[in-house]
Design an enzyme around this catalytic site. Structure first.
Site, PDB file in Angstrom:
ATOM      1  N   SER A  87     -19.817  30.844 -84.397  1.00  9.38           N
ATOM      2  CA  SER A  87     -20.944  31.705 -84.807  1.00  9.38           C
ATOM      3  C   SER A  87     -20.941  32.064 -86.289  1.00  9.38           C
ATOM      4  CB  SER A  87     -20.996  32.967 -83.934  1.00  9.38           C
ATOM      5  OG  SER A  87     -21.155  32.619 -82.587  1.00  9.38           O
ATOM      6  N   HIS A 126     -12.054  19.621 -79.497  1.00  8.71           N
ATOM      7  CA  HIS A 126     -13.013  20.737 -79.512  1.00  8.71           C
ATOM      8  C   HIS A 126     -13.039  21.363 -78.114  1.00  8.71           C
ATOM      9  CE1 HIS A 126     -16.799  22.903 -79.625  1.00  8.71           C
ATOM     10  NE2 HIS A 126     -16.709  22.876 -80.944  1.00  8.71           N
ATOM     11  N   GLU A 170     -10.854  28.103 -83.210  1.00  8.56           N
ATOM     12  CA  GLU A 170     -12.168  28.462 -82.694  1.00  8.56           C
ATOM     13  C   GLU A 170     -11.997  29.215 -81.375  1.00  8.56           C
ATOM     14  OE1 GLU A 170     -15.501  25.731 -84.164  1.00  8.56           O
ATOM     15  OE2 GLU A 170     -14.563  24.725 -82.490  1.00  8.56           O
ATOM     16  N   TRP A 206     -22.564  18.787 -85.552  1.00  6.84           N
ATOM     17  CA  TRP A 206     -23.940  18.723 -85.026  1.00  6.84           C
ATOM     18  C   TRP A 206     -23.988  18.671 -83.506  1.00  6.84           C
ATOM     19  CZ3 TRP A 206     -27.092  14.746 -88.501  1.00  6.84           C
ATOM     20  CH2 TRP A 206     -27.280  15.320 -89.766  1.00  6.84           C
ATOM     21  N   LYS A 207     -22.844  18.489 -82.878  1.00  6.25           N
ATOM     22  CA  LYS A 207     -22.775  18.354 -81.409  1.00  6.25           C
ATOM     23  C   LYS A 207     -23.770  17.279 -80.937  1.00  6.25           C
ATOM     24  CE  LYS A 207     -20.932  22.943 -81.220  1.00  6.25           C
ATOM     25  NZ  LYS A 207     -20.750  24.196 -80.490  1.00  6.25           N
TER      26      LYS A 207
HETATM   27  P1  PGA Z   1     -21.270  27.642 -83.379  1.00  5.74           P
HETATM   28  O1  PGA Z   1     -20.323  26.434 -82.928  1.00  5.74           O
HETATM   29  O2  PGA Z   1     -21.179  27.741 -84.875  1.00  5.74           O
HETATM   30  O3  PGA Z   1     -22.630  27.264 -82.910  1.00  5.74           O
HETATM   31  O4  PGA Z   1     -20.736  28.883 -82.699  1.00  5.74           O
HETATM   32  C1  PGA Z   1     -19.072  26.232 -83.522  1.00  5.74           C
HETATM   33  C2  PGA Z   1     -18.374  25.055 -82.895  1.00  5.74           C
HETATM   34  O5  PGA Z   1     -18.448  24.884 -81.676  1.00  5.74           O
HETATM   35  O6  PGA Z   1     -17.711  24.264 -83.591  1.00  5.74           O
END
Ligand code: PGA
Length: 255
Positions: A211, A95, A165, A10-11
């Protein structure tokens, strides 16, 4: 046969506690009857307690970061034990958004081994910022893997989850091509075999993040040959996140 892992990062969202309950209960509503996937929701630290009341069944609670020390004078940090107290089972470590703020492979290594010591499963993120024709980005991934997993004892390595990622695909308009991901999965597995053994490498789950939407999730699982997905933006929309769940629960097994 291990289940697919679907992690929602969720950041720094949502802004209000009331939305934590709403997001989780809406997700439960939309994903009712689905199975075969382990779901992990990673809210901001300040909402961990609140989220812990609503995560149940196949939904586990994760944190977005953690400090490696057990206790002491570390202003602003959160210890593994504090997270354990709310039944946090997974923690995202390294991350790219944290690496951007100065987190090094050394710090990632310390956090990874501290998580394992506290019986929290670390989701260790790796990924290159950009790609080059000569394939130097592969060295970058190899270094991130070797240095970040340096302190993990052999007996605990199979509890580690790797999230690949590519930074250029995070928050972008489209995910990485799933066939290219397949190559990357092989590269990561090969690196893990060299570091540990084939038996161990087979047990380490590799996720893709960047994404992911309901439209590309299933392809990424089937063609990218991954064990799960780390989802940012789309995890904030309960309906979309449930659709991703549905699509990957229908994905063909590779085993
Ligand atoms: P995103 O982020 O799905 O919005 O690209 C992925 C992440 O940073 O873990």
């Amino acid at each position: 046969m291990s289940k697919y892992l679907l992690v929602g990062n969720w950041k720094m969202n949502p802004q209000k506690e009331v939305d934590v309950k709403k997001k989780i209960s809406d997700f439960k509503k939309h994903s009712k009857g689905l199975r075969g996937v382990d779901v992990v929701i990673c809210p901001p630290h300040v909402f961990i307690q609140s989220a812990s009341r609503f995560c149940s069944g196949s939904i586990s609670l994760g944190a977005q970061d953690m400090f490696w020390k057990k206790e002491g004078s570390y202003t602003g940090e959160t210890s593994p034990e504090m997270l354990r107290g709310f039944d946090v089972q997974y923690v995202i470590i390294g991350h790219s958004e944290r690496r951007e703020l100065g987190e090094t492979n050394e710090i990632v290594a310390q956090k990874t081994s501290a998580a394992l010591e506290s019986r929290i499963l670390p989701i260790v993120c790796v990924g290159e910022k950009t790609r080059d024709e000569e394939g130097k980005y592969l060295d970058e991934i190899k270094t991130q893997l070797t240095e970040s997993l340096r302190k993990v004892p052999k007996t605990k390595i199979d509890s580690v989850v790797i999230a690949y990622e590519p930074v250029w695909a995070i928050g972008a308009s489209s995910a990485m091509d799933s066939h290219e991901m397949h190559q990357m999965t092989l590269f990561i597995k090969k690196t893990l075999i060299k570091m540990f053994s084939r038996k161990v490498a087979d047990k380490i789950r590799v996720l893709y993040g960047g994404s992911i939407t309901e439209d590309n999730a299933r392809d990424m699982i089937e063609l990218g040959n991954v064990d799960g997905l780390l989802v940012g933006r789309a995890s904030l929309d309960p309906k979309q996140f449930a659709l991703i769940y549905k699509n990957i629960s229908n994905a063909k097994r590779r085993f």
